[in-house]
Enzyme design. Sequence first.
Site: not given
Ligand code: CP
Length: 402
Positions: A83, A113
Amino acid sequence: MDLSAFQWQLDRPIRMKTAEFQKEDRLTHCIFAAQLTRPLLDKLCFIAELIRVLSRTKEGSNKLRELLSHKRAMLYFTQPSTRTFLSFMAACQILGITCNDVRDPSVSSEVKKESPMDSIRMFSSYFDLIIMRSNVSKFAECCAYQMNDLAQNSMRSVPIINGGAGSDEHPTQALLDMYTIERTFQFDHKENSPRSRYMEMRRKYSDLTLGPDNKTYAFCGDLGRGRTVRSLATVLGQYKNVTMCFIAPEDETLQLDPDLRDNLIGKGVNVYELDSLDATVNGKPVLEEADCLYMTRIQKEHDTPELAARYQQLDLSHYKLTLDRVSHMKDYAPILHPFPRDSEEAEIPTDIDNDPRAMYFRQARNGMWARAALLLHIADAVDHLNVLYKEFYGVSAEESLQ
Ligand code: CP
């Protein structure tokens, strides 16, 4: 990762840090939820609303894409994300920002590195903005200090946006959560939450008021390791007459951080810590009292073998929603979840998805608008949006959305 060069900056109180990450009222980096003051949240929610409205038409979308078409963004996400990564990418696309990403450091020169701090400085040579997620808690904060040091030496410096830092902070999740809460409790969403619904709900719940003030927020699940709860609770602590109920398994690693609890109590929040979704607050079931329920999953990726063995002894059924539990909630109370939900543990089973209170998919979509608003704010281009809105609709945004 060695961040010791920044230790003296990391050790300072939060108010000294936030002052360094803004210019007058505008954020120059977004690192902490504490930067999301109430006036700024109001402003960002309003901008998100304008962007959402303009995006409804092809002409509006085309105009929005001109706003930041001269900018380039790097999405440096070395910890998994669906998301946050995609909604930031979509937000960039809405505003015309060109994006590139590094998600796997093994395909960058870090395998030779190169230090992550050098990677960041290199990104700043090519891009105008760095949006980043890392499993190292203070990394984004240190990158912002690095950028400020560069600026002080008259060298190229770009904004840093924290898209999730270890188990520490997730400020832009708090932003989209607040945008969702604000929209829900303003009852001004024509299709799903119209003002007529507010009048109907007032007849049933006489103490219901508009907006996030005067509400009871229940948080459930892995509250100790979940950065989204920490960030949202910090932001909600600014609102008036707020009660927060923290529902977590009886293991201190999963429970509310004592520093956060003290901080919230210091701000005047009524804090309750409970051990089940069926628990009571002041003699009433917490699910009947809650105006908003924020579910989270148990974050197993942080488990050590010892913790995993300990958690085996916990009865997690107390922290899972069921249709029966949802049936006790207030008719208007949104069920939020930052997602991902755990498809095996099923803290929110899919049979709840069609309940009108299930807001989590809309919440995720709100992330795109809220993050676009943040990008526009950080790029100092909000005035251009207001001009665009007036050109488009013939009235100012304030007049139109009142
Ligand atoms: N809510 C959220 O941060 O989802 P993701 O980890 O998929 O970005």
